[in-house]
Design an enzyme around this catalytic site. Structure first.
Site, PDB file in Angstrom:
ATOM      1  N   ASP A   1      -3.042  -2.030   3.869  1.00 47.09           N
ATOM      2  CA  ASP A   1      -2.317  -1.028   3.077  1.00 47.09           C
ATOM      3  C   ASP A   1      -2.535  -1.203   1.578  1.00 47.09           C
ATOM      4  OD1 ASP A   1      -1.022  -0.063   5.508  1.00 47.09           O
ATOM      5  OD2 ASP A   1       0.231  -1.843   5.369  1.00 47.09           O
TER       6      ASP A   1
ATOM      7  N   HIS B   1      -5.931   5.201   6.692  1.00 40.69           N
ATOM      8  CA  HIS B   1      -6.510   5.325   5.353  1.00 40.69           C
ATOM      9  C   HIS B   1      -6.143   6.687   4.769  1.00 40.69           C
ATOM     10  CE1 HIS B   1      -9.776   2.065   6.231  1.00 40.69           C
ATOM     11  NE2 HIS B   1      -8.534   1.620   6.295  1.00 40.69           N
TER      12      HIS B   1
ATOM     13  N   THR C   1      -4.310  -9.175  13.351  1.00 42.55           N
ATOM     14  CA  THR C   1      -4.947  -8.162  14.180  1.00 42.55           C
ATOM     15  C   THR C   1      -5.966  -8.856  15.082  1.00 42.55           C
ATOM     16  OG1 THR C   1      -5.916  -5.937  14.117  1.00 42.55           O
ATOM     17  CG2 THR C   1      -6.813  -7.576  12.570  1.00 42.55           C
TER      18      THR C   1
ATOM     19  N   ALA D   1       0.830   4.286   7.031  1.00 38.55           N
ATOM     20  CA  ALA D   1       0.152   5.558   7.287  1.00 38.55           C
ATOM     21  C   ALA D   1      -0.075   5.780   8.774  1.00 38.55           C
ATOM     22  CB  ALA D   1      -1.186   5.593   6.539  1.00 38.55           C
TER      23      ALA D   1
ATOM     24  N   GLY E   1       4.276   4.745  10.269  1.00 42.54           N
ATOM     25  CA  GLY E   1       5.443   5.246   9.558  1.00 42.54           C
ATOM     26  C   GLY E   1       6.492   4.188   9.308  1.00 42.54           C
TER      27      GLY E   1
ATOM     28  N   LEU F   1       8.527   1.082   7.666  1.00 47.14           N
ATOM     29  CA  LEU F   1       8.790   0.580   6.324  1.00 47.14           C
ATOM     30  C   LEU F   1       7.962  -0.675   6.080  1.00 47.14           C
ATOM     31  CD1 LEU F   1      10.700   0.644   3.743  1.00 47.14           C
ATOM     32  CD2 LEU F   1      12.103  -1.016   4.996  1.00 47.14           C
TER      33      LEU F   1
ATOM     34  N   LEU G   1      -0.999  -0.093  -9.849  1.00 44.68           N
ATOM     35  CA  LEU G   1      -0.495  -0.723 -11.073  1.00 44.68           C
ATOM     36  C   LEU G   1       0.692   0.056 -11.620  1.00 44.68           C
ATOM     37  CD1 LEU G   1      -0.999  -2.970 -13.207  1.00 44.68           C
ATOM     38  CD2 LEU G   1      -2.393  -1.295 -14.450  1.00 44.68           C
TER      39      LEU G   1
END
Length: 437
Positions: free
Chosen positions: A14, A42, A240, A306, A309, A311, A339
């Site tokens: 992310d 992505h 993963t 993405a 969903g 948090l 940034l």
């Protein structure tokens, strides 16, 4: 001669890889996915329009680019067709731009059923998978019982292999997890329904990459997830199921490592993590940890996965972990993203070391999750800034404190920041050194 550039995440995913890949593909002929599956998410924002891709490489929105899915990617035919349909509905000629390795392992319904059943059985101690069958598909690959894309083109062979592996997994699903078996005929019919579509996109990926290299064209390799989720080098077992590091390019795309010219590490200006697992600099998780700075990072950074969903947990930048990412990936330069999310914070912190249980201090990451859970972060404080940096496209436009923050990251990691992102749109970026230059 062209250049071969790897773009990968240096944290727990992310980091903003999709935008950066899309930005750099104006100079690339090929964009190649080499690991992961549709567990990646992505996000691209172009002229205000948002596109979320999970499986197809982020270069698909460019007219000049061919997109390649390498053998290291586990491929769900259902997810691929859904994504193709979404893009075609928006006028993107995906089938003209997408090429696939016949060696990609297939994700089939029983992989998804196993993934979900396992996470459910773990109760309040889940790994935090996306439940999309990624891990079980990689397991079948390593156990040499998995089906691959190329098997789809021989129905009799596919049926025989499917029957064998389905018998194996259905036994586990029914007898151990006490859930329904996966139906053979539906699985077979659904797979055969997309066989011809996939066959039209098959290519020898290694040959294609080598010929592209010899022709002097640029190639961009798009990583998924992040270094700290690598199956070997991440916070095991909260990782993963693939190699998310630069070494994955050689095995997951069949491309010689000596041909790689530049590795761009994507680093968020703070840290996030989705799902379970250790997170030394964590401030906010929406549950037990409620630090207001962490909530600021999550709210302003729109930190929701993405793909799922969910948090995202938020925290300060961890330079110890970043140094390890540099070591593993031989990172040439960083792209610093989000940034602008730090705007308005009076004080910033960077983790520069870990204190162990016995009081000793280290700047080396532990080997597994158990070690991470026992460290206390040591912070260096820096002044923040009140100015708005959203959309700033030159260093001169940044406040001094922001420039100092960037320089400190360079000093702590020994790697230059070559690109800075100050917003989600393609144009909200400053390229200080182009990897393809």
């Amino acid at each position: 001669m062209g250049k071969n550039v790897v773009v990968l995440g240096t944290q727990w995913g992310d980091e903003g890889k999709g935008k950066v890949v899309d930005l750099l593909t104006d100079k690339a002929s090929l964009v190649v996915r080499y690991q992961g599956g549709h567990n990646a998410g992505h996000t691209l924002v172009i002229d205000g329009e948002k596109t979320v891709l999970h499986l197809i490489p982020s270069g698909v929105l460019r007219d000049n680019v061919k997109c390649v899915i390498g053998n290291g990617v586990v491929l769900s035919p259902e997810a691929l067709m859904r994504e193709i349909g979404m893009l075609e509905a928006r006028g993107v000629p995906v089938r003209e731009r997408l090429l696939i390795s016949a060696a990609c392992p297939l994700i089939l319904p029983f992989h998804v059923a196993l993934d979900v059943a396992r996470e459910t059985a773990r109760g309040d101690k889940p790994i935090g998978t996306t439940g999309r069958g990624i891990g079980p598909a990689y397991e079948d690959k390593v156990a040499r019982r998995g089906l691959r894309v190329g098997d789809l083109f021989n129905p009799e062979l596919f049926a025989a292999k499917l029957e064998e592996v389905l018998e194996y997994h259905n036994f586990t699903l029914v007898n151990y997890y006490k859930v329904d078996a996966v139906d053979f005929q539906k699985t077979f019919d659904d797979a055969m329904a997309v066989a011809d579509i996939l066959k039209a996109m098959i290519v020898d990926v290694t040959e294609l990459l080598d010929q592209t290299r010899l022709a002097g064209d640029n190639i961009l390799f798009e990583g998924a997830q992040g270094t700290l989720l690598d199956i070997d080098h991440g916070t095991y077992p909260y990782v993963t199921s693939s190699n998310t590091t630069a070494g994955g390019v050689a095995t997951g795309a069949g491309f010689g490592p000596l041909h790689l010219d530049y590795v761009l590490g994507i680093i968020k200006a703070y840290t996030t993590r989705v799902g379970s697992g250790p997170f030394p600099t964590e401030l906010y998780d929406g549950l037990d940890k409620q630090d207001p700075v962490g909530k600021h990072l999550g709210d302003k950074g729109h930190e929701f996965g993405a793909t799922t969903g969910r948090l995202r947990r938020t925290g300060w930048l961890d330079a110890v972990a970043m140094r390890r990412a540099v070591q593993i990936n031989s990172i040439s330069g960083f792209c610093l993203t989000k940034l602008d999310v730090l705007d308005g914070l009076e004080t910033l912190k960077i983790c520069t070391g870990y204190k162990l249980e016995d009081g000793t201090v280290t700047n080396v990451t532990p080997l597994a999750a158990e070690g991470y859970e026992k460290v206390t972060p040591i912070y260096e404080e820096m002044p923040g800034w009140s100015e708005n940096t959203v959309g700033v496209t030159s260093l001169d436009g940044l406040p001094k404190a922001a420039i100092d923050y960037v320089k400190r990251i360079e000093e702590l990691t020994g790697v230059p920041v070559d690109i800075i992102s100050t917003g989600p749109d393609r144009v909200e970026t400053m390229i200080l050194r182009n990897p393809f230059a």
